[in-house]
Design an enzyme around this catalytic site. Structure first.
Site, PDB file in Angstrom:
ATOM      1  N   SER A   1       1.644   3.500  -2.329  1.00 51.58           N
ATOM      2  CA  SER A   1       1.528   4.465  -3.428  1.00 51.58           C
ATOM      3  C   SER A   1       1.198   5.867  -2.950  1.00 51.58           C
ATOM      4  CB  SER A   1       0.465   3.996  -4.434  1.00 51.58           C
ATOM      5  OG  SER A   1      -0.796   3.831  -3.812  1.00 51.58           O
TER       6      SER A   1
ATOM      7  N   GLY B   1       0.800  -1.216   0.000  1.00 50.26           N
ATOM      8  CA  GLY B   1       0.000   0.000   0.000  1.00 50.26           C
ATOM      9  C   GLY B   1       0.831   1.263   0.000  1.00 50.26           C
TER      10      GLY B   1
ATOM     11  N   TYR C   1     -13.553  -2.480  12.703  1.00 54.32           N
ATOM     12  CA  TYR C   1     -12.273  -1.879  12.344  1.00 54.32           C
ATOM     13  C   TYR C   1     -11.215  -2.166  13.399  1.00 54.32           C
ATOM     14  CZ  TYR C   1      -8.678   1.690  11.636  1.00 54.32           C
ATOM     15  OH  TYR C   1      -7.474   2.338  11.480  1.00 54.32           O
TER      16      TYR C   1
END
Length: 273
Positions: free
Chosen positions: A12, A10, A161
């Site tokens: 980017s 992840g 979460y």
């Protein structure tokens, strides 16, 4: 970090990219393993723009389109990393999905996404990188996940979460013990304050909330400090960015504030601390 190979999930944009750029400045090879190959309408950056930033900072970059929910894609990315750079020295488990919804408003598609990316993706990527990490002279795995503060207040507002993020932290707790004798370090890093990322912009209040954040560079500098430590001596720790840098002698955190007119006391605290 010279010629060390770092695999970042992840990476980017946001914190993952900031860590990659910081390590690239020290001469690291950085693998950007993320989903965004084409520009996203609401999110900045792609694996290719990230790779350009890595190389501009002085590192070598390898952008790879990877969905860490797919074992075959992760295995291909690991194999391609080893073919390109010869091994893997550091893994940053940064990829994460978030949905701050209470139980009755959490659909199972979103629940599954968070657990597949956060907990399962972290476990899978760690498992597939480990055969190569075990060959490194100072191997580190750093999960961007919180301390395991098992208090009701961290679960009640968004139990799905919290479970998914704590799953990443349980990987730290368990794998640190499992691989301690082999010298592979597993640690976690979490921010004291909210960090100016797309998640804050889109989910936590927009521009006003971003103004009360620190920049991703504080996490990058803290990660850099952790990853230089001896992996046989520094493992199983749940680090907080500000505490790491304070131990390194940093006394002024003003440069990390998005809005430098605010005091540290006016910044938005992060979850789980």
């Amino acid at each position: 970090m010279k010629n060390k190979t770092v695999f970042i999930t992840g990476g980017s944009r946001g914190i993952g990219l900031a860590i990659g750029v910081r390590l690239a400045r020290a001469g690291a090879n950085v693998v950007i393993a993320a989903k965004t190959a084409d520009p996203h309408p609401r999110l900045p950056g792609t694996i290719y723009t990230a790779a350009a930033e890595i190389e501009a900072a002085g590192g070598r970059a390898l952008p790879l389109k990877v969905d860490i929910r797919e074992e075959e894609q992760v295995q291909f990315a690991v194999d391609e990393t080893v073919r390109t750079f010869g091994g893997i020295d550091i893994l940053i488990n940064n990829a994460s999905a978030i949905s701050l919804t209470p139980t009755l408003h959490t659909d199972m598609k979103r629940y599954d996404l968070m657990h597949q990316i956060n907990t399962r993706g972290t476990f899978l990527t760690s498992k597939l990188c480990l055969p190569h990490l075990l060959k490194s002279d100072n191997p580190h795995v750093l999960n961007l996940s919180p301390p395991l503060n098992m208090e009701t207040r961290w679960f009640a507002p968004h139990v799905a979460y919290t479970m998914a993020k704590f799953g990443m932290s349980m990987c730290v707790l368990g794998m640190a013990g499992e691989f301690r004798k082999q010298g592979v370090a597993f640690n976690a890093l979490w921010p004291r304050t909210a960090i100016a990322t797309a998640a804050v912009q889109n989910l936590l209040g927009g521009e006003e909330s971003v103004r009360r954040c620190r920049t991703p560079e504080i996490m990058a500098d803290a990660a850099f400090a952790i990853l230089q430590k001896n992996s046989r001596e520094c493992t199983g720790q749940f680090f907080v960015d500000e505490d790491v840098l304070t131990a390194e002698g940093v006394t002024d955190f003003a440069k990390y504030r998005v809005d430098t007119t605010l005091s540290d006391e006016e910044l938005m605290p992060d979850f789980f601390l």
